[in-house]
Design a protein around this motif. Structure first.
Motif, PDB file in Angstrom:
ATOM      1  N   ASN A 163     -20.319  40.646  27.058  1.00  0.00           N
ATOM      2  CA  ASN A 163     -20.458  41.641  25.977  1.00  0.00           C
ATOM      3  C   ASN A 163     -20.065  43.032  26.465  1.00  0.00           C
ATOM      4  O   ASN A 163     -19.340  43.764  25.780  1.00  0.00           O
ATOM      5  N   ILE A 164     -20.554  43.401  27.641  1.00  0.00           N
ATOM      6  CA  ILE A 164     -20.225  44.721  28.199  1.00  0.00           C
ATOM      7  C   ILE A 164     -18.734  44.821  28.481  1.00  0.00           C
ATOM      8  O   ILE A 164     -18.086  45.836  28.183  1.00  0.00           O
ATOM      9  N   MET A 211     -12.834  49.795  24.276  1.00  0.00           N
ATOM     10  CA  MET A 211     -12.775  51.234  24.469  1.00  0.00           C
ATOM     11  C   MET A 211     -11.455  51.624  25.151  1.00  0.00           C
ATOM     12  O   MET A 211     -10.796  52.586  24.745  1.00  0.00           O
ATOM     13  N   GLN A 257     -16.879  45.392  25.271  1.00  0.00           N
ATOM     14  CA  GLN A 257     -17.016  46.772  24.821  1.00  0.00           C
ATOM     15  C   GLN A 257     -16.094  47.703  25.610  1.00  0.00           C
ATOM     16  O   GLN A 257     -15.405  48.552  25.029  1.00  0.00           O
ATOM     17  N   LEU A 258     -16.082  47.537  26.932  1.00  0.00           N
ATOM     18  CA  LEU A 258     -15.238  48.398  27.761  1.00  0.00           C
ATOM     19  C   LEU A 258     -13.754  48.141  27.510  1.00  0.00           C
ATOM     20  O   LEU A 258     -12.942  49.089  27.479  1.00  0.00           O
ATOM     21  N   ASN A 306     -24.068  53.299  28.979  1.00  0.00           N
ATOM     22  CA  ASN A 306     -24.891  52.123  28.633  1.00  0.00           C
ATOM     23  C   ASN A 306     -24.449  50.879  29.410  1.00  0.00           C
ATOM     24  O   ASN A 306     -25.269  50.041  29.740  1.00  0.00           O
ATOM     25  N   ALA A 307     -23.141  50.805  29.671  1.00  0.00           N
ATOM     26  CA  ALA A 307     -22.644  49.640  30.433  1.00  0.00           C
ATOM     27  C   ALA A 307     -23.213  49.683  31.837  1.00  0.00           C
ATOM     28  O   ALA A 307     -23.583  48.666  32.391  1.00  0.00           O
ATOM     29  N   ARG A 316     -20.842  57.461  26.125  1.00  0.00           N
ATOM     30  CA  ARG A 316     -22.101  56.719  25.864  1.00  0.00           C
ATOM     31  C   ARG A 316     -21.907  55.233  26.179  1.00  0.00           C
ATOM     32  O   ARG A 316     -22.793  54.592  26.751  1.00  0.00           O
ATOM     33  N   THR A 317     -20.777  54.680  25.821  1.00  0.00           N
ATOM     34  CA  THR A 317     -20.503  53.259  26.084  1.00  0.00           C
ATOM     35  C   THR A 317     -20.487  52.981  27.579  1.00  0.00           C
ATOM     36  O   THR A 317     -21.088  52.027  28.059  1.00  0.00           O
ATOM     37  N   ASP A 337     -18.256  59.109  22.370  1.00  0.00           N
ATOM     38  CA  ASP A 337     -18.656  57.709  22.179  1.00  0.00           C
ATOM     39  C   ASP A 337     -18.292  56.881  23.401  1.00  0.00           C
ATOM     40  O   ASP A 337     -19.063  55.999  23.845  1.00  0.00           O
ATOM     41  N   ALA A 338     -17.133  57.152  24.000  1.00  0.00           N
ATOM     42  CA  ALA A 338     -16.696  56.422  25.203  1.00  0.00           C
ATOM     43  C   ALA A 338     -17.644  56.693  26.368  1.00  0.00           C
ATOM     44  O   ALA A 338     -17.987  55.765  27.125  1.00  0.00           O
TER      45      ALA A 338
END
Length: 172
Positions: A140-141, A148, A144-145, A171-172, A167-168, A164-165
């Motif tokens: 999942n991570i 991005m 997301q990366l 969080n990763a 924060r992503t 937003d990038a």
């Protein structure tokens, strides 16, 4: 496996030897399922072809009998008994009783081994479940990366995308 390791001892030294499964004594016991009376082995070796008295028996107090512990045609172990206090010749009933006791001991050893395999399988299953959960989270991570990064070329200059990038990534 390829050897018989000491599992228990009573009135015997703690450092009992390991007996290779291919040793003449182990092969004889596994093939014939005979109880070996050690005096008889010394006096009539022709009754026990290929069997030599192991040196480690000399370190035991008055070794007397060696019995195979056979369960379902598989030798689970070997029982070595010291000479009893009462010295009497063994008859057919004595040998039958020794075979019954040996069979019971073998079933306990087989049950213990099966339980150990079951516990190992359960632990492996638990590990696999945890590992699958971890891999799912990592995928999942990674997704997301990757998303991005693919959007960074188009929206990299946009301050909202940059925030937003960050924060992503955080969080990763």
């Amino acid at each position: 496996g390829d050897a018989y390791h000491p599992a228990a001892a009573w009135n015997y030294p703690e450092n009992l030897p390991v007996l290779a499964a291919g040793a003449p004594l182990a092969r004889f016991l596994a093939e014939r399922s005979w109880i070996i009376e050690l005096n008889e082995l010394a006096e009539r070796p022709d009754l026990y072809p290929g069997v030599e008295r192991p040196d480690w028996l000399d370190r035991l107090p008055q070794p007397w009998l060696i019995a195979p512990l056979t369960h379902r045609q598989r030798m689970e172990g070997i029982l070595v008994l010291s000479r009893p206090w009462v010295n009497k010749p063994l008859d057919g009933e004595d040998y039958e009783l020794l075979k019954i006791v040996s069979s019971q001991l073998a079933s306990y050893l087989a049950e213990e081994a099966a339980l150990r395999r079951l516990v190992d399988a359960h632990q492996h299953e638990q590990f696999s479940k945890r590992f699958a959960f971890l891999i799912h989270d990592i995928k999942n991570i990674t997704s997301q990366l990757s998303l991005m990064l693919s959007n960074a070329e188009r929206h990299g200059a946009n301050p909202d995308f940059q925030a937003d990038a960050m924060r992503t990534v955080r969080n990763a």
